[in-house]
Design a protein around this motif. Structure first.
Motif, PDB file in Angstrom:
ATOM      1  N   ALA A 224      -4.974  80.977 152.540  1.00 41.07           N
ATOM      2  CA  ALA A 224      -4.031  81.528 153.789  1.00 41.07           C
ATOM      3  C   ALA A 224      -2.604  81.060 153.714  1.00 41.07           C
ATOM      4  O   ALA A 224      -2.480  79.873 153.183  1.00 41.07           O
ATOM      5  CB  ALA A 224      -4.732  81.502 154.833  1.00 41.07           C
ATOM      6  N   TYR A 225      -1.644  82.011 153.858  1.00 41.71           N
ATOM      7  CA  TYR A 225      -0.399  81.716 153.680  1.00 41.71           C
ATOM      8  C   TYR A 225       0.094  81.365 155.249  1.00 41.71           C
ATOM      9  O   TYR A 225      -0.119  82.243 155.953  1.00 41.71           O
ATOM     10  CB  TYR A 225       0.474  82.760 153.022  1.00 41.71           C
ATOM     11  CG  TYR A 225       1.659  82.227 152.765  1.00 41.71           C
ATOM     12  CD1 TYR A 225       2.315  81.298 152.130  1.00 41.71           C
ATOM     13  CD2 TYR A 225       2.792  83.056 153.679  1.00 41.71           C
ATOM     14  CE1 TYR A 225       3.648  80.775 151.887  1.00 41.71           C
ATOM     15  CE2 TYR A 225       4.089  82.900 153.676  1.00 41.71           C
ATOM     16  CZ  TYR A 225       4.722  81.624 152.826  1.00 41.71           C
ATOM     17  OH  TYR A 225       5.984  81.236 152.804  1.00 41.71           O
ATOM     18  N   VAL A 226       0.724  80.238 155.259  1.00 48.11           N
ATOM     19  CA  VAL A 226       1.286  79.851 156.859  1.00 48.11           C
ATOM     20  C   VAL A 226       2.777  79.762 156.670  1.00 48.11           C
ATOM     21  O   VAL A 226       3.367  79.172 156.075  1.00 48.11           O
ATOM     22  CB  VAL A 226       0.793  78.579 157.247  1.00 48.11           C
ATOM     23  CG1 VAL A 226       1.199  78.193 158.416  1.00 48.11           C
ATOM     24  CG2 VAL A 226      -0.726  78.539 157.173  1.00 48.11           C
ATOM     25  N   PRO A 227       3.226  81.182 157.405  1.00 51.81           N
ATOM     26  CA  PRO A 227       4.884  80.951 157.213  1.00 51.81           C
ATOM     27  C   PRO A 227       5.695  79.792 157.681  1.00 51.81           C
ATOM     28  O   PRO A 227       6.545  79.419 156.980  1.00 51.81           O
ATOM     29  CB  PRO A 227       5.021  82.397 157.925  1.00 51.81           C
ATOM     30  CG  PRO A 227       3.797  83.304 157.974  1.00 51.81           C
ATOM     31  CD  PRO A 227       2.594  81.837 157.941  1.00 51.81           C
ATOM     32  N   ASN A 228       5.144  79.354 158.759  1.00 49.10           N
ATOM     33  CA  ASN A 228       5.812  77.861 159.443  1.00 49.10           C
ATOM     34  C   ASN A 228       5.763  77.040 158.289  1.00 49.10           C
ATOM     35  O   ASN A 228       6.929  76.325 158.429  1.00 49.10           O
ATOM     36  CB  ASN A 228       5.217  77.737 160.441  1.00 49.10           C
ATOM     37  CG  ASN A 228       5.511  78.833 161.697  1.00 49.10           C
ATOM     38  OD1 ASN A 228       6.268  79.652 161.505  1.00 49.10           O
ATOM     39  ND2 ASN A 228       4.594  78.856 162.579  1.00 49.10           N
ATOM     40  N   LEU A 229       4.983  76.879 157.579  1.00 50.90           N
ATOM     41  CA  LEU A 229       4.806  75.691 156.576  1.00 50.90           C
ATOM     42  C   LEU A 229       5.393  76.348 155.377  1.00 50.90           C
ATOM     43  O   LEU A 229       5.505  75.181 154.445  1.00 50.90           O
ATOM     44  CB  LEU A 229       3.267  75.374 156.609  1.00 50.90           C
ATOM     45  CG  LEU A 229       2.708  74.804 157.469  1.00 50.90           C
ATOM     46  CD1 LEU A 229       1.266  74.581 157.449  1.00 50.90           C
ATOM     47  CD2 LEU A 229       3.455  73.691 158.203  1.00 50.90           C
TER      48      LEU A 229
END
Length: 231
Positions: free
Chosen positions: A87-92
């Protein structure tokens, strides 16, 4: 004599197919999630929120999930390759490897919208049957599956999925119950368009198929880089 032998061989083959629970599960897979490449729009409704995803699938082992709603979650995309789930976490600004069994939202796990096949992932045993349905027990034969055990009920004759119990590692404890509902003609077949998932606390979530269309994708479509860039 040769004709009689041929007929006997055919009848034996048909009987073997009729009493092959693994083939029943394969038919159920093809009804709820065909093996071709296609694109789906799904809505996940839980007590926490409502989310909309665009889901791209190739075969049974490649899935790219793009979050469309709510707006605050855009960019939180997911990629499944075989049983590896990221999963890609934009904030990180980075992707993370997660478990298929990990909660996505409400009673819905990551694997409930990415790796949904039974055939090949489970050893299948028939437990019982009546005039309307067959009851099967599925034991996982691979690591990192969404559920280690599944008790599954299929409609007799068509082998359309009716309902399921998702069991714990001991194969006995019921973790969740699922019902396959709202059968409609979609993408060339009569399929369930709603999956109702209920936990032991009677909390309910729904996965609803809004659209399903066949499409062709190259393997290069299913990459971490593509997952991170899709909007």
């Amino acid at each position: 004599m040769k004709t009689l032998l041929a007929i006997s061989s055919l009848l034996f083959s048909l009987h073997a197919l009729a009493e092959n629970p693994a083939e029943w599960v394969k038919k159920a897979d093809n009804i709820r999630n065909p093996a071709e490449s296609y694109e789906m729009k799904i809505k996940v409704e839980t007590s926490e929120n409502t989310s909309v995803f665009q889901v791209y699938l190739k075969g049974q082992d490649k899935t790219l999930i793009v979050t469309k709603e709510p707006a605050r979650d855009k960019g939180r995309n997911m990629l499944m390759l075989d049983r590896d789930f990221n999963a890609y976490v934009p904030n990180l600004k980075r992707s993370m490897r997660l478990s298929l069994a990990q909660k996505l939202s409400g009673q819905v796990a990551n694997g409930d919208i990415s790796r949904t096949r039974w055939y090949g992932d489970y050893d299948v045993t028939k437990e019982s049957e009546n005039t309307n349905e067959v009851q099967l027990l599925l034991k996982g034969n691979k690591d990192n599956l969404t559920y280690a055990w599944v008790r599954l009920w299929l409609k007799k004759g068509s082998f359309a999925p009716l309902r399921a119990e998702y069991l714990g590692l001991n194969g006995k404890t019921v973790l969740k119950r699922a019902a396959f509902e709202d059968y409609k003609n979609i993408s060339g077949a009569f399929r369930p368009t709603t999956l109702k998932i209920e936990d032991t606390n009677k909390q309910i979530s729904y996965i609803r198929i809004l659209s399903m269309d066949k499409r062709d994708f190259s393997d290069s479509f299913f990459t971490v880089r593509n997952m991170e860039s899709m909007k």
